[in-house]
Design an enzyme around this catalytic site. Structure first.
Site, PDB file in Angstrom:
ATOM      1  N   HIS A 126    -123.088  75.186  -3.771  1.00  0.00           N
ATOM      2  CA  HIS A 126    -124.105  75.750  -4.658  1.00  0.00           C
ATOM      3  C   HIS A 126    -125.430  75.004  -4.494  1.00  0.00           C
ATOM      4  O   HIS A 126    -126.501  75.616  -4.416  1.00  0.00           O
ATOM      5  CB  HIS A 126    -123.678  75.608  -6.128  1.00  0.00           C
ATOM      6  CG  HIS A 126    -122.437  76.351  -6.510  1.00  0.00           C
ATOM      7  ND1 HIS A 126    -121.286  75.711  -6.881  1.00  0.00           N
ATOM      8  CD2 HIS A 126    -122.170  77.679  -6.594  1.00  0.00           C
ATOM      9  CE1 HIS A 126    -120.358  76.605  -7.201  1.00  0.00           C
ATOM     10  NE2 HIS A 126    -120.862  77.815  -7.016  1.00  0.00           N
ATOM     11  N   MET A 163    -121.515  80.941 -10.862  1.00  0.00           N
ATOM     12  CA  MET A 163    -120.596  80.951 -12.000  1.00  0.00           C
ATOM     13  C   MET A 163    -120.298  79.518 -12.454  1.00  0.00           C
ATOM     14  O   MET A 163    -119.331  79.276 -13.185  1.00  0.00           O
ATOM     15  CB  MET A 163    -119.300  81.681 -11.647  1.00  0.00           C
ATOM     16  CG  MET A 163    -119.555  83.157 -11.309  1.00  0.00           C
ATOM     17  SD  MET A 163    -118.144  84.220 -11.596  1.00  0.00           S
ATOM     18  CE  MET A 163    -116.952  83.491 -10.496  1.00  0.00           C
ATOM     19  N   ALA A 182    -119.455  75.277 -12.437  1.00  0.00           N
ATOM     20  CA  ALA A 182    -118.563  74.301 -11.799  1.00  0.00           C
ATOM     21  C   ALA A 182    -119.167  73.977 -10.429  1.00  0.00           C
ATOM     22  O   ALA A 182    -118.528  74.101  -9.386  1.00  0.00           O
ATOM     23  CB  ALA A 182    -117.129  74.809 -11.680  1.00  0.00           C
ATOM     24  N   LEU A 183    -120.418  73.583 -10.480  1.00  0.00           N
ATOM     25  CA  LEU A 183    -121.239  73.500  -9.264  1.00  0.00           C
ATOM     26  C   LEU A 183    -120.768  72.416  -8.305  1.00  0.00           C
ATOM     27  O   LEU A 183    -120.357  71.332  -8.717  1.00  0.00           O
ATOM     28  CB  LEU A 183    -122.701  73.244  -9.649  1.00  0.00           C
ATOM     29  CG  LEU A 183    -123.328  74.329 -10.540  1.00  0.00           C
ATOM     30  CD1 LEU A 183    -124.778  73.963 -10.870  1.00  0.00           C
ATOM     31  CD2 LEU A 183    -123.263  75.708  -9.880  1.00  0.00           C
ATOM     32  N   HIS A 184    -120.821  72.736  -7.031  1.00  0.00           N
ATOM     33  CA  HIS A 184    -120.473  71.792  -5.980  1.00  0.00           C
ATOM     34  C   HIS A 184    -121.585  71.817  -4.931  1.00  0.00           C
ATOM     35  O   HIS A 184    -122.585  72.541  -5.085  1.00  0.00           O
ATOM     36  CB  HIS A 184    -119.108  72.131  -5.369  1.00  0.00           C
ATOM     37  CG  HIS A 184    -118.955  73.568  -4.964  1.00  0.00           C
ATOM     38  ND1 HIS A 184    -119.693  74.136  -3.941  1.00  0.00           N
ATOM     39  CD2 HIS A 184    -118.171  74.558  -5.460  1.00  0.00           C
ATOM     40  CE1 HIS A 184    -119.350  75.396  -3.804  1.00  0.00           C
ATOM     41  NE2 HIS A 184    -118.444  75.696  -4.714  1.00  0.00           N
TER      42      HIS A 184
HETATM   43  P1  AMP Z   1    -119.881  81.296  -7.365  1.00  0.00           P
HETATM   44  O1  AMP Z   1    -120.265  80.257  -8.368  1.00  0.00           O
HETATM   45  O2  AMP Z   1    -118.538  81.096  -6.757  1.00  0.00           O
HETATM   46  O3  AMP Z   1    -120.110  82.699  -7.877  1.00  0.00           O
HETATM   47  O4  AMP Z   1    -120.891  81.129  -6.160  1.00  0.00           O
HETATM   48  C1  AMP Z   1    -122.282  81.184  -6.363  1.00  0.00           C
HETATM   49  C2  AMP Z   1    -122.972  81.240  -5.020  1.00  0.00           C
HETATM   50  O5  AMP Z   1    -122.629  80.074  -4.271  1.00  0.00           O
HETATM   51  C3  AMP Z   1    -122.519  82.448  -4.178  1.00  0.00           C
HETATM   52  O6  AMP Z   1    -123.649  82.990  -3.511  1.00  0.00           O
HETATM   53  C4  AMP Z   1    -121.538  81.825  -3.227  1.00  0.00           C
HETATM   54  O7  AMP Z   1    -121.439  82.539  -2.013  1.00  0.00           O
HETATM   55  C5  AMP Z   1    -122.139  80.461  -3.009  1.00  0.00           C
HETATM   56  N1  AMP Z   1    -121.149  79.504  -2.520  1.00  0.00           N
HETATM   57  C6  AMP Z   1    -119.906  79.285  -3.015  1.00  0.00           C
HETATM   58  N2  AMP Z   1    -119.245  78.383  -2.270  1.00  0.00           N
HETATM   59  C7  AMP Z   1    -120.086  78.030  -1.260  1.00  0.00           C
HETATM   60  C8  AMP Z   1    -119.981  77.137  -0.148  1.00  0.00           C
HETATM   61  N3  AMP Z   1    -118.891  76.442   0.090  1.00  0.00           N
HETATM   62  N4  AMP Z   1    -121.049  77.028   0.685  1.00  0.00           N
HETATM   63  C9  AMP Z   1    -122.181  77.752   0.453  1.00  0.00           C
HETATM   64  N5  AMP Z   1    -122.330  78.603  -0.571  1.00  0.00           N
HETATM   65  C10 AMP Z   1    -121.313  78.741  -1.421  1.00  0.00           C
END
Ligand code: AMP
Length: 286
Positions: A37, A30, A32-34
């Site tokens: 991701h 979604m 706001a990549l960190h």
């Molecule tokens: P999101 O953008 O929050 O929907 O996350 C996208 C993907 O990144 C999902 O598969 C999450 O489980 C994964 N993700 C989010 N935060 C982390 C993290 N701290 N470490 C590893 N994967 C993550």
């Protein structure tokens, strides 16, 4: 890096790779990549020839009182990070592309979608399963990578892939954390410095539960100690603390692995985290 904003463009971009029998790895996000991701992007690159990352804030997985409107968005930053990471294709669909006028067919996430996170966020996993099914159909990946951070999401997706026969392998990457243990999350950006310090309670609580299990305590005991540590932190409202089987999300098997999972609101920010504990001492009573 190529950017597609429409499903048709994405298909066209990937046609050459497909014809050359290159494997496609996919990381849905979604934005706001960190670093969490990006670690999944790296994992996808190790598992496939071409990496596709999608960035789409999916309204269907947000409840009416949730943070859809203020969810962080940073298209420019995301593109720069993905470019630096060497992702070949980024899919940035508009809302109408994912949910064309009148679209109302959905995927129901089943029983796993109704417990823990699903009980606190009704409809959330139906929204997740629906958008991931759409994305799988648009991308056609051989491998899709998800984060352990969202442990229940990963099991819901595995179940969907199995039950609906999606020809894709699901890989789950480990949770990336800050030095003090706080799991990286796009939502951490909402935390004030004081809340940010409090938020580490999730990790402290999970570690306390893990220590109980490692000392031979039962899953129920471990669950209580996770809840207790969270309950003692001021300004933190616990949604749940649970000790479940990491795959079925039912009761852990005696002596088997335990997923400790926690969700809490810190200030106005809802955070989740989890930790899998392999029990080496065979004294657990389940
Ligand atoms: P999101 O953008 O929050 O929907 O996350 C996208 C993907 O990144 C999902 O598969 C999450 O489980 C994964 N993700 C989010 N935060 C982390 C993290 N701290 N470490 C590893 N994967 C993550």
């Amino acid at each position: 890096m190529k950017i597609a904003r429409r499903g048709a463009d994405l298909r066209e971009l990937l046609e050459g790779s497909r014809r050359a029998r290159k494997t496609i790895g996919f990381v849905p996000t979604m934005g706001a990549l960190h670093e969490g991701h990006l670690s999944l992007v790296r994992l996808a690159a190790r598992r496939a020839d071409v990496v596709v990352v999608s960035v789409f804030v999916n309204p269907l997985q947000f409840g009416p009182d949730e943070d859809l409107e203020r969810y962080p968005r940073d298209e420019e930053g995301d593109l720069a990070k993905l470019e630096a990471e060497g992702a070949q294709v980024t899919f940035f669909p508009a809302l109408q592309e994912m949910y064309p006028e009148g679209a109302d067919v959905m995927v129901h996430a089943g029983r796993l979608g109704t417990i823990l996170e699903g009980a606190h966020r009704p409809g959330h996993f139906d929204g997740v399963a629906t958008v991931v099914a759409k994305l799988f159909n648009l991308v056609g990946p051989d491998v899709a990578v998800f984060g352990q951070k969202d442990a229940q999401q990963a099991v819901v997706i595995r179940k969907m892939v199995r039950d609906l026969h999606f020809p894709v392998e699901i890989v789950v990457g480990p949770t990336r954390r800050d030095a003090d243990g706080l799991a990286l999350s796009s939502r951490n950006a909402y935390l004030s410095p004081e809340e940010r310090a409090r938020a580490t309670v999730l990790w402290r609580a999970l570690r306390a539960g893990a220590a109980r299990l490692e000392a031979g305590a039962s899953a129920a005991d471990a669950e209580r100690s996770v809840a207790q540590v969270m309950g003692e932190e001021p300004g933190v409202e616990t949604d749940y603390a649970a000790a479940v089987d990491p795959i079925s999300f039912g009761s852990p098997a005696a002596g088997g692995p335990v997923l400790l999972a926690a969700a809490a609101r810190v200030g106005g920010v809802r955070l989740i985290d989890n930790l899998v504990v392999e029990r080496t001492l065979d004294r657990g009573t389940g």
